[in-house]
Write an enzyme that holds these catalytic residues in place. Structure first.
Site, mmCIF file in Angstrom:
data_model
loop_
_atom_site.group_PDB
_atom_site.id
_atom_site.type_symbol
_atom_site.label_atom_id
_atom_site.label_comp_id
_atom_site.label_asym_id
_atom_site.label_seq_id
_atom_site.Cartn_x
_atom_site.Cartn_y
_atom_site.Cartn_z
ATOM 1 N N GLU A 261 13.689 26.684 44.507
ATOM 2 C CA GLU A 261 13.633 27.842 45.399
ATOM 3 C C GLU A 261 14.162 29.067 44.659
ATOM 4 O O GLU A 261 15.313 29.088 44.242
ATOM 5 C CB GLU A 261 14.473 27.586 46.649
ATOM 6 C CG GLU A 261 14.627 28.765 47.577
ATOM 7 C CD GLU A 261 13.289 29.249 48.121
ATOM 8 O OE1 GLU A 261 12.895 30.384 47.777
ATOM 9 O OE2 GLU A 261 12.656 28.494 48.880
ATOM 10 N N ASP B 160 11.763 29.754 39.720
ATOM 11 C CA ASP B 160 10.326 29.529 39.815
ATOM 12 C C ASP B 160 10.006 28.065 39.516
ATOM 13 O O ASP B 160 10.399 27.529 38.475
ATOM 14 C CB ASP B 160 9.630 30.446 38.802
ATOM 15 C CG ASP B 160 8.131 30.529 38.997
ATOM 16 O OD1 ASP B 160 7.519 29.540 39.426
ATOM 17 O OD2 ASP B 160 7.561 31.591 38.665
ATOM 18 N N ASP C 83 4.853 30.623 51.547
ATOM 19 C CA ASP C 83 4.485 32.021 51.801
ATOM 20 C C ASP C 83 2.968 32.091 51.974
ATOM 21 O O ASP C 83 2.218 31.698 51.080
ATOM 22 C CB ASP C 83 4.923 32.897 50.630
ATOM 23 C CG ASP C 83 4.882 34.377 50.974
ATOM 24 O OD1 ASP C 83 3.951 34.794 51.686
ATOM 25 O OD2 ASP C 83 5.770 35.115 50.526
ATOM 26 N N TYR D 275 11.470 27.843 60.182
ATOM 27 C CA TYR D 275 10.181 28.518 60.040
ATOM 28 C C TYR D 275 9.171 27.957 61.038
ATOM 29 O O TYR D 275 8.389 28.694 61.636
ATOM 30 C CB TYR D 275 9.671 28.361 58.608
ATOM 31 C CG TYR D 275 10.533 29.045 57.578
ATOM 32 C CD1 TYR D 275 10.523 30.426 57.442
ATOM 33 C CD2 TYR D 275 11.365 28.315 56.748
ATOM 34 C CE1 TYR D 275 11.322 31.071 56.503
ATOM 35 C CE2 TYR D 275 12.175 28.939 55.816
ATOM 36 C CZ TYR D 275 12.141 30.310 55.693
ATOM 37 O OH TYR D 275 12.950 30.938 54.772
#
Length: 230
Positions: free
Chosen positions: A87, A114, A136, A211
């Protein structure tokens, strides 16, 4: 080895961290490293020794763990598995570290960066399961190439997964479902759904994330896609 040029899109840091979160980062993060991942620490891109890291346990990978609730849930539920979370959003990393402390789990490693850099140093066929949960969405058409479900990410993911490994994707964005079902099978995976319930209902060991709760409040329907590496 020449360092590839990689554009990174997305946030690395949000609002100011709490003093406790800064403490987690200062005190806990280094000890949870999976090994030398960055190009500065490992310019030769030597593979990580996962067998030594997790005492020979099977290894699972979560890409973009957000606040870390699912990662810690799986670690607590599966003590005979080693888990790596990747993350780049440092606020999410700090949240995860707090959850690790409170849960007392010890079978976790964290890469605060990354995932492509992590892919570089994961041995071929070393991962038994991977999770991509509410990534995302990059909703604008011109940004779809930034999504995880593109060859830049799926090719190395397929390389590091063992044959038969499971890859789970959860998303509430219908167009992300479309792109996932188009792209993932092209990279050596089969979709395991046989009936609508297989993608409409969550997995038996699922923990609904913040989320997902937001998506449900806003009227978006989650999809749960399960693939197997061929």
């Amino acid at each position: 080895m020449k360092r590839p040029r990689r554009n990174f899109y997305g946030r690395l840091k949000g609002k100011s961290l709490k003093a406790s979160q800064k403490g987690y980062l200062d005190e806990d993060l280094d000890a949870l490293s999976p090994g030398p991942v960055s190009w500065e620490a490992n310019p030769q891109r030597r593979p990580l020794d996962l067998a030594a890291l997790f005492d020979g346990k099977p290894v699972w990978l979560e890409v973009g763990f957000g606040g870390g609730e699912h990662l810690v849930h799986q670690a607590a539920r599966n003590p005979r598995v080693g888990l790596i979370g990747a993350e780049p959003y440092i606020n999410g990393v700090a949240m995860l570290l707090g959850k690790i402390r409170r849960a007392g789990v010890t079978n976790l490693a964290v890469h605060p960066g990354d995932v492509r850099d992590l892919f570089d140093v994961l041995p071929d066929g070393s991962i038994d399961r991977a999770f991509l949960l509410y990534p995302d969405p990059w909703p604008k058409t011109r940004h779809h190439r930034r999504r995880f479900v593109t060859p830049e990410h799926l090719e190395p993911l397929a390389r590091v997964l063992k044959p038969g490994a499971i890859f789970r994707v959860a998303t509430d964005i219908e167009d992300y479902v479309r792109q996932t079902l188009e792209q993932v099978p092209r990279h050596g995976f089969e979709w395991l759904a046989e009936r609508p319930a297989d993608w409409r209902e969550p997995w038996d060991d699922w923990l609904s994330t913040r989320y997902e709760q937001k998506a449900l409040r806003e009227g978006r329907r989650p999809h749960y896609l399960t693939f197997r590496k061929l």
